[in-house]
Design a protein around this motif. Structure first.
Motif, PDB file in Angstrom:
ATOM      1  N   VAL A 198      13.508 -22.525  31.139  1.00 59.46           N
ATOM      2  CA  VAL A 198      12.647 -21.633  32.163  1.00 59.46           C
ATOM      3  C   VAL A 198      12.079 -21.245  31.340  1.00 59.46           C
ATOM      4  O   VAL A 198      11.569 -20.390  30.758  1.00 59.46           O
ATOM      5  CB  VAL A 198      13.589 -21.323  32.897  1.00 59.46           C
ATOM      6  CG1 VAL A 198      12.551 -20.178  33.783  1.00 59.46           C
ATOM      7  CG2 VAL A 198      14.403 -22.212  33.578  1.00 59.46           C
ATOM      8  N   ILE A 199      10.353 -21.476  31.651  1.00 54.81           N
ATOM      9  CA  ILE A 199       9.109 -19.985  31.149  1.00 54.81           C
ATOM     10  C   ILE A 199       9.414 -19.038  32.058  1.00 54.81           C
ATOM     11  O   ILE A 199       8.973 -19.445  33.631  1.00 54.81           O
ATOM     12  CB  ILE A 199       8.215 -20.666  31.222  1.00 54.81           C
ATOM     13  CG1 ILE A 199       8.157 -22.006  29.693  1.00 54.81           C
ATOM     14  CG2 ILE A 199       7.095 -19.459  31.070  1.00 54.81           C
ATOM     15  CD1 ILE A 199       6.935 -22.463  29.258  1.00 54.81           C
ATOM     16  N   ALA A 200       9.940 -17.963  31.957  1.00 55.59           N
ATOM     17  CA  ALA A 200      10.148 -16.445  33.346  1.00 55.59           C
ATOM     18  C   ALA A 200       8.597 -15.860  32.580  1.00 55.59           C
ATOM     19  O   ALA A 200       8.758 -15.139  31.754  1.00 55.59           O
ATOM     20  CB  ALA A 200      11.847 -16.005  33.348  1.00 55.59           C
ATOM     21  N   ASP A 201       8.265 -16.045  34.026  1.00 55.24           N
ATOM     22  CA  ASP A 201       6.441 -15.472  33.540  1.00 55.24           C
ATOM     23  C   ASP A 201       6.998 -13.852  34.157  1.00 55.24           C
ATOM     24  O   ASP A 201       7.120 -14.047  35.835  1.00 55.24           O
ATOM     25  CB  ASP A 201       5.416 -15.753  34.402  1.00 55.24           C
ATOM     26  CG  ASP A 201       4.175 -14.947  34.373  1.00 55.24           C
ATOM     27  OD1 ASP A 201       4.182 -13.700  33.990  1.00 55.24           O
ATOM     28  OD2 ASP A 201       2.896 -15.515  34.323  1.00 55.24           O
ATOM     29  N   GLU A 202       6.829 -12.232  33.907  1.00 56.23           N
ATOM     30  CA  GLU A 202       8.271 -11.176  34.931  1.00 56.23           C
ATOM     31  C   GLU A 202       6.894 -10.382  34.401  1.00 56.23           C
ATOM     32  O   GLU A 202       6.753  -8.612  34.565  1.00 56.23           O
ATOM     33  CB  GLU A 202       8.817 -11.112  34.238  1.00 56.23           C
ATOM     34  CG  GLU A 202      10.825 -12.157  33.624  1.00 56.23           C
ATOM     35  CD  GLU A 202      11.201 -11.359  33.729  1.00 56.23           C
ATOM     36  OE1 GLU A 202      11.514 -10.350  33.328  1.00 56.23           O
ATOM     37  OE2 GLU A 202      12.480 -12.347  34.240  1.00 56.23           O
ATOM     38  N   ILE A 203       5.824 -10.790  34.815  1.00 55.13           N
ATOM     39  CA  ILE A 203       4.583  -9.678  34.375  1.00 55.13           C
ATOM     40  C   ILE A 203       4.106  -8.846  35.203  1.00 55.13           C
ATOM     41  O   ILE A 203       3.639  -7.883  35.071  1.00 55.13           O
ATOM     42  CB  ILE A 203       2.792 -10.521  33.952  1.00 55.13           C
ATOM     43  CG1 ILE A 203       2.311  -9.677  33.444  1.00 55.13           C
ATOM     44  CG2 ILE A 203       2.253 -10.861  35.649  1.00 55.13           C
ATOM     45  CD1 ILE A 203       1.666  -9.448  31.604  1.00 55.13           C
TER      46      ILE A 203
END
Ligand code: PMP
Ligand code: GLU
Length: 396
Positions: A198-203
């Motif tokens: 999982v690539i979790a983009d939390e920007i």
């Protein structure tokens, strides 16, 4: 003659529209930019001062590839404090923006032909980044009723022996959705069961309004943590878009691969900007709260005004700084004899006729919508909303 892969990559529509709006402004056109998601605030003074000090102290040379030790330490502490995640400096790679961290992650994980599941509406760069890294983007549609979060059933339909990873983005661009802990748990269970990354983009983590809460998927257990590459950065939280500092946290094994790739591509992030990022992460955080409150006030105004325009509808965003507006009921109507048949037509006509820049939904995998960023000055925003209302009312 040129690379077929490179030629299949389309330019970023968000940056293209932003450049167009900025150019028109420079030419003296009174254009209102709801285009790129870029905070209108100045980078806070204490962060700028840290950069000035870095220059004056001659901190202008190559740094370690993955980042200076004090920044890795600052990120590690931030992840522990805000997200309940234990990552050591060796798990962290500082990159030239979250965009670059995402690209490094995909480069580290993908073999040619590997499939990456991308829930739509998605941020414009995900499919292109997957293609750049020889992967195959597999777009799945999500439902408004599920706050645009993919359910395990949605994910199952996309699953093949080649599925390698899922990209998630909460709070999300372009819809402003925030996934609940239960929704994230279901994605985590699915990923663990099928051995997916999982690539979790939390920007947009710090830009959440109302009662919603940010949960890092990696915090939901050791198994999912091992399979997650968390991506975050300072661009949005600290109004630092131009400084280009993002970072990832993952297993040390993945971090090492990402770091090797980066060592050949860009070496490391800018030395001065790294010092500024240390000040951002470790300094006073009231600037974040102030900016968030300003965004929240704009969000409420935007939702109210857009909903008052007959023919437009939107869901109330819970995070980030975008409003995703359904314009499909205007299709088939015309402005001054110019027919609007798509969100691309809508955006083009609005820019040319009313000098208002918005991003059409096509690039987000949602062709019925346009995206309005509310990261612009309030007066500009109000003026822009008036123009949008006048434009829509004049459609016949
Ligand atoms: N992810 C999302 C969802 C974004 O909207 C952006 C916008 N810039 C980024 C990543 C990249 O941010 P940056 O490269 O400026 O850190
Ligand atoms: N992420 C922002 C946006 O979606 C900035 C532009 C970009 O990086 O694409 O508008």
């Amino acid at each position: 003659m040129f690379s077929r892969k490179a030629q299949s990559i389309s330019p970023s529509p968000t940056l293209t529209i932003d450049a167009k709006a900025k150019q028109l402004k420079k030419e003296g056109v009174d254009v209102i930019g709801f285009g790129a998601g870029e905070p209108d605030f100045e980078t806070p003074a204490h962060i700028k001062e840290a950069a000035v000090r870095a220059i004056e102290a001659g901190f202008t040379r190559y740094t370690p590839v993955a980042g200076i030790p004090e920044l890795l330490e600052a990120v590690s502490q931030k992840l522990q404090k805000d997200n309940g995640l234990a990552y050591e400096p060796r798990n962290i790679v500082v990159a030239n923006g979250a965009k670059h961290a995402l690209c490094n992650a995909l480069a580290a994980l993908l073999n040619p032909g590997d499939e990456v599941v991308i829930p739509a509406p998605y941020w414009v760069s995900y499919p292109e980044m997957v293609k750049i890294n020889d992967g195959v983007p597999v777009v799945i549609q999500t439902k408004k009723e599920n706050n645009f979060c993919p359910s395990p059933e949605d994910l199952k339909q996309a699953l093949t022996p080649k599925t390698k990873a899922i990209i998630i983005n909460s709070p999300g661009n372009p819809t402003g959705q925030v996934y609940s802990k239960e929704q994230l748990q279901a994605i985590a269970d699915f990923a663990v069961q099928h051995n997916l990354f999982v690539i979790a983009d939390e920007i947009y983590e710090k830009l959440i309004y109302g009662d919603s809460e940010h949960v890092s998927i990696a915090s939901l257990g050791e198994e999912i943590k091992k399979r997650t590459v968390l991506v975050n950065g300072v661009s949005k939280t600290y109004a630092m878009t131009g400084w280009r500092i993002g970072y990832s946290a993952s297993t040390a094994e993945i971090a090492k691969i990402m770091s090797s790739i980066q060592s050949h591509a860009t070496s490391h992030a800018n030395s001065i900007a790294q010092k500024a990022a240390v000040a951002a992460l470790t300094g006073p955080q009231d600037c974040v709260q102030e900016m968030k409150e300003a965004f929240d006030a704009r969000r409420k105004t935007m939702v109210g005004k857009i909903r008052s325009i007959p023919g437009l509808s939107c869901i109330e965003p819970q995070g980030a700084f975008y409003l995703f507006v359904d314009v499909s009921s205007t299709f088939g109507r015309a402005y001054n004899g110019r027919t609007v048949n798509s969100s691309d037509d809508f955006a083009a006509a609005l820019l040319e006729e009313k000098q208002v820049a918005v991003v059409p939904g096509t690039g987000f995998g949602a062709p019925d919508y346009i995206r309005l960023s509310y990261a612009l000055a309030t007066e500009q925003m109000l003026k822009g909303l008036e123009r949008i209302a006048a434009f829509v009312r004049a459609l016949a």
